[in-house]
Scaffold this active site. Sequence first.
Site, PDB file in Angstrom:
ATOM      1  N   ASN A  71     -16.694   1.534   5.236  1.00  0.00           N
ATOM      2  CA  ASN A  71     -15.529   1.177   6.043  1.00  0.00           C
ATOM      3  C   ASN A  71     -14.486   2.282   5.904  1.00  0.00           C
ATOM      4  O   ASN A  71     -13.991   2.550   4.804  1.00  0.00           O
ATOM      5  CB  ASN A  71     -14.953  -0.161   5.566  1.00  0.00           C
ATOM      6  CG  ASN A  71     -13.912  -0.724   6.509  1.00  0.00           C
ATOM      7  OD1 ASN A  71     -13.716  -0.238   7.614  1.00  0.00           O
ATOM      8  ND2 ASN A  71     -13.230  -1.769   6.070  1.00  0.00           N
ATOM      9  N   ALA A  72     -14.160   2.939   7.004  1.00  0.00           N
ATOM     10  CA  ALA A  72     -13.284   4.110   6.998  1.00  0.00           C
ATOM     11  C   ALA A  72     -11.810   3.703   6.976  1.00  0.00           C
ATOM     12  O   ALA A  72     -11.081   3.839   7.968  1.00  0.00           O
ATOM     13  CB  ALA A  72     -13.579   5.001   8.201  1.00  0.00           C
ATOM     14  N   ILE A  73     -11.372   3.196   5.830  1.00  0.00           N
ATOM     15  CA  ILE A  73      -9.950   2.917   5.611  1.00  0.00           C
ATOM     16  C   ILE A  73      -9.586   3.367   4.197  1.00  0.00           C
ATOM     17  O   ILE A  73     -10.433   3.797   3.430  1.00  0.00           O
ATOM     18  CB  ILE A  73      -9.586   1.437   5.827  1.00  0.00           C
ATOM     19  CG1 ILE A  73     -10.200   0.558   4.743  1.00  0.00           C
ATOM     20  CG2 ILE A  73     -10.013   0.958   7.202  1.00  0.00           C
ATOM     21  CD1 ILE A  73      -9.656  -0.868   4.762  1.00  0.00           C
ATOM     22  N   GLU A 121     -11.880  -1.285  -3.338  1.00  0.00           N
ATOM     23  CA  GLU A 121     -11.281  -0.489  -2.266  1.00  0.00           C
ATOM     24  C   GLU A 121     -10.181   0.404  -2.820  1.00  0.00           C
ATOM     25  O   GLU A 121      -9.956   0.476  -4.035  1.00  0.00           O
ATOM     26  CB  GLU A 121     -10.724  -1.406  -1.184  1.00  0.00           C
ATOM     27  CG  GLU A 121      -9.659  -2.376  -1.660  1.00  0.00           C
ATOM     28  CD  GLU A 121      -9.226  -3.361  -0.581  1.00  0.00           C
ATOM     29  OE1 GLU A 121      -9.787  -3.334   0.529  1.00  0.00           O
ATOM     30  OE2 GLU A 121      -8.312  -4.149  -0.852  1.00  0.00           O
ATOM     31  N   ASP A 175       0.824  -1.218   0.000  1.00  0.00           N
ATOM     32  CA  ASP A 175       0.000   0.000   0.000  1.00  0.00           C
ATOM     33  C   ASP A 175       0.858   1.269   0.000  1.00  0.00           C
ATOM     34  O   ASP A 175       0.706   2.128   0.872  1.00  0.00           O
ATOM     35  CB  ASP A 175      -0.930   0.035   1.211  1.00  0.00           C
ATOM     36  CG  ASP A 175      -1.774  -1.213   1.363  1.00  0.00           C
ATOM     37  OD1 ASP A 175      -2.131  -1.800   0.333  1.00  0.00           O
ATOM     38  OD2 ASP A 175      -2.079  -1.582   2.515  1.00  0.00           O
ATOM     39  N   TRP A 221     -17.770  -3.614   2.119  1.00  0.00           N
ATOM     40  CA  TRP A 221     -19.054  -3.077   2.539  1.00  0.00           C
ATOM     41  C   TRP A 221     -19.791  -2.544   1.302  1.00  0.00           C
ATOM     42  O   TRP A 221     -20.048  -3.296   0.388  1.00  0.00           O
ATOM     43  CB  TRP A 221     -18.868  -2.042   3.665  1.00  0.00           C
ATOM     44  CG  TRP A 221     -18.839  -2.743   4.989  1.00  0.00           C
ATOM     45  CD1 TRP A 221     -19.881  -2.875   5.862  1.00  0.00           C
ATOM     46  CD2 TRP A 221     -17.747  -3.462   5.567  1.00  0.00           C
ATOM     47  NE1 TRP A 221     -19.504  -3.638   6.940  1.00  0.00           N
ATOM     48  CE2 TRP A 221     -18.202  -4.016   6.793  1.00  0.00           C
ATOM     49  CE3 TRP A 221     -16.435  -3.731   5.178  1.00  0.00           C
ATOM     50  CZ2 TRP A 221     -17.406  -4.800   7.616  1.00  0.00           C
ATOM     51  CZ3 TRP A 221     -15.633  -4.500   5.994  1.00  0.00           C
ATOM     52  CH2 TRP A 221     -16.113  -5.023   7.196  1.00  0.00           C
ATOM     53  N   GLY A 269     -11.510  -7.837   8.663  1.00  0.00           N
ATOM     54  CA  GLY A 269     -12.902  -8.226   8.621  1.00  0.00           C
ATOM     55  C   GLY A 269     -13.859  -7.320   9.369  1.00  0.00           C
ATOM     56  O   GLY A 269     -15.042  -7.625   9.479  1.00  0.00           O
TER      57      GLY A 269
END
Length: 323
Positions: A154-156, A211, A42, A175, A119
Site C-alpha cells: 500500500n503506497a502510503i 505502518e 501524522d 497489506w 481500506g
Amino acid sequence: MQRKRLTVAALAAAFLLLAPSTATAADYPAPQPVTGDTVIHDPTMIRLRDGSYVAYSTHGRLEARVSKDRKHWERAAADAFAEPPAWWYEYNDTADPWAPEITYRAGRYWLYYAVSSWGSNHSAIGLATSASGRPGTWTDHGKVFASERGDAWNAIDPYVVEDGGRLWMAFGSYWTGIRMIKLDRRTGLADPSDTTVRHLATRPDLPYAVEAPTLVKHGAYWYLFNSYDACCSGLTATYKIKVGRSTNIEGPYTDSSGKAMLEGGGDLVLATHGRYIGPGGQSVMRDRGRDVLVHHYYDGQDEGTPKLGLNTLTWEGGWPVVS
C-alpha cells in the site's frame, strides 16, 4: 493514515483482536510541553534555515503549524497547498492527503505525502518542493509511486532518506507491511532503472497491522521505526512504536533478541502510558545535534483528541530510548 479516524466505531470493532499495550505511566516519560495549536495527526517537522520550525500533517491540504521555539505552535495562515492537485481526486473523492514527510536536500525542501481512501490500497505517494519550506509555497511534481488493488503493498506513509549517495523511500500500511524503493536523486521520483520493491517488515498475523516507517542512521546501524496496531480510534487506540536495526539499509532488520522484523520482530519504543494513548504516526527530526521523536498521541484527558508529541531520543547500548 487519516483514513482511520474517519470510521472510529468500525475501526474499534475491527481491531478488538489487537491487544493494547500493557505499559504504565512509569514506563515512559511524558512528551515535552507544547502549547498553542497542537491538535495534529501524522506530524512531520523540520527546523527551517531561519531557526523557526514548521510541522505538516494529515488532513486539509496538508495542515501546517509554525513555531519559533518548538514549544508554542500556531496554525499557519495556509496549508502546504492552496488548492489540491487534480490528480489527487483519482485516489480520494475529497482530495484529502495523509502522512507527509519533509526533508531538506540539494538546496530545497522536499515534501512527500500520500493520497488514498480508507481500506483501499488504490493509493499514491506524491512529491512537492519549495525553496523556503513554508506553507503555501509548494510546487507539486505529481506521483512518485502508486499501488493498485492487486498489489501486495500500500503506497502510503512515505519516509525518504539518503545512504551513500543513494536516495530511498520506505512506505507501507497493512497489506504485507513495510516496503522500500529506490528514488532518482535528481528528480526525487521513483528510479526507473531500479524497480525492485524491497520488503523490510511485516507481521505473521492478519491484518498485518504495521505502518508508518521511519529510517534513522546511528553509528554503524540503520534503525527502522514502525507504528503497530490500531490507529485513529481515540481513547481505544492501541497504536505503539517499535524498532529494529540493520547494518544495511535494505535489511534484514532484527530486534535486540535477533528476531527478524519480517517475522514480526521489533523492540517496543513507546506505547500507551497515562493520558498519552496510542502514540505513533512518527518521524524523527535531527535538531541541534539531537534526535527528536515527533509523533501524535490521543489525549486521555481530552476525549481522545490527537495531540503533538515530542520526545528526545537517546541511545543506550546501541538502541533508541525515549527521554
